[in-house]
Design an enzyme around this catalytic site. Structure first.
Site, PDB file in Angstrom:
ATOM      1  N   TYR A 310       3.934   3.004  -2.886  1.00 12.10           N
ATOM      2  CA  TYR A 310       4.975   2.185  -2.243  1.00 12.10           C
ATOM      3  C   TYR A 310       5.602   2.946  -1.081  1.00 12.10           C
ATOM      4  CZ  TYR A 310       5.121  -1.113  -6.258  1.00 12.10           C
ATOM      5  OH  TYR A 310       4.827  -2.041  -7.205  1.00 12.10           O
ATOM      6  N   PHE A 313       3.500   3.098   2.123  1.00 15.40           N
ATOM      7  CA  PHE A 313       3.318   1.840   2.848  1.00 15.40           C
ATOM      8  C   PHE A 313       4.638   1.292   3.402  1.00 15.40           C
ATOM      9  CE2 PHE A 313      -0.678   1.819   0.354  1.00 15.40           C
ATOM     10  CZ  PHE A 313      -1.536   1.864   1.436  1.00 15.40           C
ATOM     11  N   LYS A 319       4.637  -3.415  10.355  1.00 15.52           N
ATOM     12  CA  LYS A 319       4.458  -4.484   9.383  1.00 15.52           C
ATOM     13  C   LYS A 319       5.779  -5.164   9.049  1.00 15.52           C
ATOM     14  CE  LYS A 319       3.467  -4.352   4.589  1.00 15.52           C
ATOM     15  NZ  LYS A 319       2.733  -3.708   3.509  1.00 15.52           N
ATOM     16  N   GLU A 376       9.221  -9.426  -9.422  1.00 16.40           N
ATOM     17  CA  GLU A 376       8.311  -8.270  -9.489  1.00 16.40           C
ATOM     18  C   GLU A 376       7.777  -8.145 -10.902  1.00 16.40           C
ATOM     19  OE1 GLU A 376       6.863  -6.271  -7.218  1.00 16.40           O
ATOM     20  OE2 GLU A 376       5.853  -5.432  -8.983  1.00 16.40           O
ATOM     21  N   MET A 404       4.162 -13.814 -11.041  1.00 14.66           N
ATOM     22  CA  MET A 404       4.396 -15.049 -10.266  1.00 14.66           C
ATOM     23  C   MET A 404       3.459 -16.180 -10.664  1.00 14.66           C
ATOM     24  SD  MET A 404       2.836 -14.148  -6.514  1.00 14.66           S
ATOM     25  CE  MET A 404       3.173 -12.391  -6.538  1.00 14.66           C
ATOM     26  N   GLU A 419       3.738 -10.072   0.278  1.00 16.68           N
ATOM     27  CA  GLU A 419       2.836  -9.143   0.985  1.00 16.68           C
ATOM     28  C   GLU A 419       1.750  -8.716   0.010  1.00 16.68           C
ATOM     29  OE1 GLU A 419       4.243  -5.289   2.010  1.00 16.68           O
ATOM     30  OE2 GLU A 419       6.033  -5.380   0.775  1.00 16.68           O
ATOM     31  N   GLU A 428      -7.171  -8.658  -2.456  1.00 12.26           N
ATOM     32  CA  GLU A 428      -6.269  -8.245  -3.530  1.00 12.26           C
ATOM     33  C   GLU A 428      -5.709  -9.472  -4.256  1.00 12.26           C
ATOM     34  OE1 GLU A 428      -3.542  -5.207  -2.160  1.00 12.26           O
ATOM     35  OE2 GLU A 428      -5.185  -3.950  -1.429  1.00 12.26           O
TER      36      GLU A 428
END
Lengths: 632, 632
Positions: A310, A313, A319, A376, A404, A419, A428
């Site tokens: 994490y 990125f 981004k 999450e 989700m 994302e 992914e």
């Protein structure tokens, strides 16, 4: 500043005293010298003109041994400072049986001596068109001696019909050696003329160029009378240094070209070039140490990402800026200025919260009221989210710990932000995740991203081929890898394969989970016209994503978001290197397939020549996901 | 007489009652029937015209299940007597995503049902030109169901530009499947017209043709009004039956062609053909059970042959007859009629003595006086020789127990006779052995054999490829095998590679052992123009040997000694099947190499298209003898 490559000197005639040659070259700025292993006198072993008696010759053929006077490199004392040269009279593909056999014996004798005195490398002379027996002999010695063997290959061959004739000959040799012989590389020799087409230069970036030989006559004299390279030569040399870090060998003329063209002046110019290489950009700095190394793609759905992943990125400078712009624009489009409406934004897959921050900044900047629900599934990241809520976000953010695809919300949102993209866009499982999450979204709601497209291009890279081959298994040739490309050549510009759009109202009944996943299957073909003879080792994959309207993030080379480093391209290997003749069409068939448990890709490659005849078709790669899949 | 293949019936319309169809077909001489798995009504699952509601269709797509009324084969009771047909409306390569996806679901549904009711085979309809997705789906089902899948391939396609268009389409599919999928074969359908070139028919001998479909309209009516096949059709069908033993399926017309063209008449004709297959010749009788099986070449120098091996090879009716003729002719040439001169004949490698007997018969027949010295290194065979001397030969024969490469004789001989040849001529080290033995020979002496030549031809054989591939190792693709070819197709006529001559005075000093073995190294290239698109799985190798003057023994197909069975051809595989486009030139490079301990072959294949561009080059096979060698 560290210098990535060494500079060597290949004198215009064989030295009588290697020791003093090294001393002199050192004073002129050279790190090593290039010297023939044997004297021209050694040619007598071919016995073309009966230089040896039949008995003497028979004895030599039976047990080849050097006469000390035949050797230039007659001692091991200089081995750290010397690259060897094989004799150039050796004719391994002579039609004459005796010359061929004696050439092989002589070459092996030189090679074994070079290995004995511990040379690190030997340069093999320019190849003839006939290379089959040469390949066999080089293959044979490469398995028994320690020095690297570099084949001298001029960039252009004088009078050749095609600009890539020398590459074709090298390619023929390398293919006979079996592609994975890492003991044999290229000593590329710069020529005054350069190939007409940039791609013919770039092809060398995909080859194991270990050494670059620059003959003095390639230099031109600048205004001050100093030797310099022309701009096109400079660009190519810089690119080679930047990507391949070859040693550079200066080959001075036999007569002085002009007063200032001294041995020292050439090496000084190369050092000058080294000092003026372009600074690495943001992406290169980030990728340093990862170039051409094969990484397994992340599977964030099946695995929980680590804190450090994490952290890396979240540092991407581009981004999140694009996400912020997208949310900002969506808020402007959706809510009137000075309206009291509270827009519900759902961040699905919130991680440690960077997208929540984007949304908050976009709201502040746009002067719109928002409430954010952050979802999450990773329990570890969820702790960080709780800290952020407690310390920073407060009531503006509601946290939900759930997958989700399964969570059932009480209220629907206006904007759904995620994302979930991989290097190939959908790899992914963003489509599957958002299929489940879209039932949180109001009928007129907005998904950020709105769509993403996967694209591919055929790729050459001797280095990537060898990296894959090192795993020694079929499955390694059927697995995609995330790779920061460096020593590669794209055979053509990328072509789009397929697109996913969100929300997907067409295939999925409102407010329900999708009945099955067939609508996320894809099958597409991309065609590429290949101008020149080439070799293909695999397929480069990219994505281009519209976050919202014209606000995009992309790693497709044609539209790459400048400075964005979160994604390296993806690389799909092919089982065997594929030979492509000029003006052929490469057709790549690609599938995205699914079953109850997994998603996987299959691919195959067909080549048609310019008459439209199919000259090659590969087998299907990764059938049924046997070597690689992404778990649902 | 046993019938090698079953005869089946493919009715011209789907039956309403499978049970009575089988009964009727049985009465007409058929062993099985061919029946569609599903009714045409099943096509509604494509939902092209909204035959199903969106919900109904979605439910089917999620969990495909047959409605009982959709099935023709709705019971397992007939499975031993039935071959299935996939629905012909299935379009796996449709550009329409829905039709493609539903076709895949429907095909899988039919395949799983066929597997469930235990069918042994299913026929897949004639392929379209687009086959990539079809290949993927067939590959996928072939790994999960038990029945064989046979692709229906018409011999000729009406209106196609090329006579081998249908083979090319099959070849594309098979290549995508990866060549080693033995679950998928060919149901070849005879057509009224045959390809123009015999080789286009022979290509099918190299393919896995499991079934031959003969439509009734291919038959013609003979003088008596009975249906028969024309001579060219007969020849092809007989050849297929002889080599591939496919099941044969008769497909009667929808309207009666002429009164005697009944279902029974067709099957009777096929039974008639079975009864009139050519009798196997001597070689075929001997080879029965060995066809296309891979045998390791003998290494009689390193290993001692077993008694049984000698016994088998001594039975060859031709070989020893030719040796006797050769010795006879040499005696006539060397000694005058009625001379008292005693000719010394040395038989090196006498084994159990067949050549000694040849020499004795030749002497008797020619009325020349001889003394025979028989040399043998195998202690077991030497016992048999001693028995023969004691019981039969007496003083006419002297026995020596020694290795011919090392023995030092007291006297020299006039004629040196040996039988040291392998399938490739020199592959059992005849050259090395005779190099040592020739010092026993007088300066004007005669060696029998005098010379032998190795020759090669590119070969296609799906079966041989799979036999080699079954070993699952690189080395199995770099090992030559002795093979009695059957399911093969030679891509071109053989070409010579190299020759050995004996005695070899040029390279070896008189009366001495050779200093080294370099003179027995060979490197040669043979070029073959391939007329049609083809696939190549390896290289067939042969020898042709002059025993003395024009008295020869040969296994080269162009000069094969009739009835001689001692040698099967040799087969050198290639790493991967090689695709060859029409009018290309295949160049095979071949090496015979030696070192102190061993002899081995290396080979590589290059393909140039008709413009002379190199379209393929293989890697070197067996470099350094890593996978296969013959010990010295």
């Amino acid at each position: 500043m560290s210098i990535p490559c060494s500079i060597g000197l290949l004198p215009n005639k064989p030295p009588t005293d290697v020791g003093s040659l090294i001393e002199k070259a050192d004073l002129d700025g050279h790190d090593f010298v290039v010297v023939p292993i044997a004297n021209p006198s050694f040619r007598r072993v071919l016995n073309e003109n009966n230089e040896m008696s039949p008995e003497e010759h028979a004895v030599w053929k039976d047990r080849p041994v050097f006469d000390r006077k035949d050797l230039i490199l007659n001692s091991a004392e200089w081995s750290g400072k010397v690259l060897g040269l094989f004799s150039d009279w050796i004719q391994l593909d002579s039609p004459n049986h005796n010359i061929r056999t004696c050439s092989e014996l002589a070459l092996k004798q030189e090679a074994e001596w070079a290995s004995h005195i511990n040379l690190t490398g030997i340069i093999f002379p320019v190849l003839d068109k006939q290379v089959h027996n040469t390949a066999r002999v080089i293959n044979s010695i490469s398995t028994t001696i320690s020095p690297q063997i570099c084949i001298r290959v001029p960039l252009l061959q004088k009078g050749a019909v095609e600009d890539n004739m020398t590459w074709k000959t090298w390619n023929r040799l390398r293919t006979l050696l079996g592609h994975s012989n890492t003991k044999v590389g290229v000593a590329l020799e710069l020529t005054s003329e350069l190939p007409s087409d940039e791609r013919l230069l770039d092809m060398w970036l995909a080859e194991p160029v270990r050494t670059l030989i620059i003959p003095a006559h390639v230099f031109v004299s600048n205004a001050k009378g100093h030797p310099v390279l022309t701009k096109p030569h400079q660009n190519f040399v810089k690119k080679l240094i930047h990507k391949l870090e070859p040693d550079i060998i200066i080959h001075p003329p036999s007569v002085e070209l002009y007063p200032s063209a001294t041995d020292a002046s050439f090496s000084q110019y190369i050092q000058y070039l080294y000092r003026h290489l372009p600074e690495p950009d943001e992406i290169e700095k980030f990728a340093s140490g990862y170039f051409d190394s094969l990484q397994m793609p992340l599977q964030p759905l099946a695995d929980n990402l680590e804190n450090q992943t994490y952290e890396i990125f979240e540092k991407d400078p581009i981004k999140y800026q694009q996400y912020e712009r997208a949310v900002y624009q969506a808020l402007l489009d959706r809510v009137e200025y000075q309206s009291d409406v509270v827009t519900t934004i759902m961040v699905v897959g919130a991680g440690r919260g960077p997208l929540v921050n984007c949304c908050l900044r976009a709201a502040e900047h746009s002067l719109r009221k928002v409430h954010i629900i952050a979802l999450e599934k990773n329990p570890n990241a969820y702790v960080t989210l709780q800290n952020a809520k407690a310390n920073v976000w407060g009531d503006k953010v509601t946290l939900v710990f759930a997958d989700m695809r399964k969570w059932k919300p009480k209220e629907k949102c206006d904007i759904l932000v995620s994302e979930l993209l991989g290097s190939f866009g959908d790899n992914e499982l963003s489509p599957e995740c958002l299929d489940g999450a879209q039932k949180f979204l109001k009928d007129d709601g907005i998904s950020i991203p709105t769509s993403y497209t996967a694209s591919i291009a055929p790729l050459a890279s001797s280095r990537l081929y060898n990296n894959v081959n090192a795993y020694k298994s079929l499955s390694s040739f059927e697995t995609p890898y995330v790779v920061m490309f460096r020593q590669v050549c794209s055979l053509a510009d990328p072509e789009d394969l397929w697109t996913f759009e969100h929300p997907n109202k067409k295939d999925i009944p409102t407010d329900e989970n999708p009945v099955n996943n067939l609508h996320n299957e894809r099958y597409s073909r991309a065609d590429f016209i290949i101008q020149h003879d080439m070799i293909m080792h695999g397929i480069a994959g990219y994505f281009d994503c519209s976050l919202y309207k014209d606000i995009t993030i992309s790693i497709n080379p044609e539209t790459h978001s400048p400075g964005m480093f979160s994604w390296f391209p993806i690389f799909f290997p092919v089982h065997q290197p594929i030979q492509i003749t000029k003006e052929s069409m490469v057709s790549i068939h690609f599938w995205r397939l699914t079953d109850q448990q997994k998603v996987w890709y299959e691919w195959s490659v067909a080549v048609n020549n310019k008459e439209g005849e199919e000259t090659y078709v590969s087998s299907l790669h990764n059938p049924g996901g046997r070597s690689y899949y992404v778990g649902l």
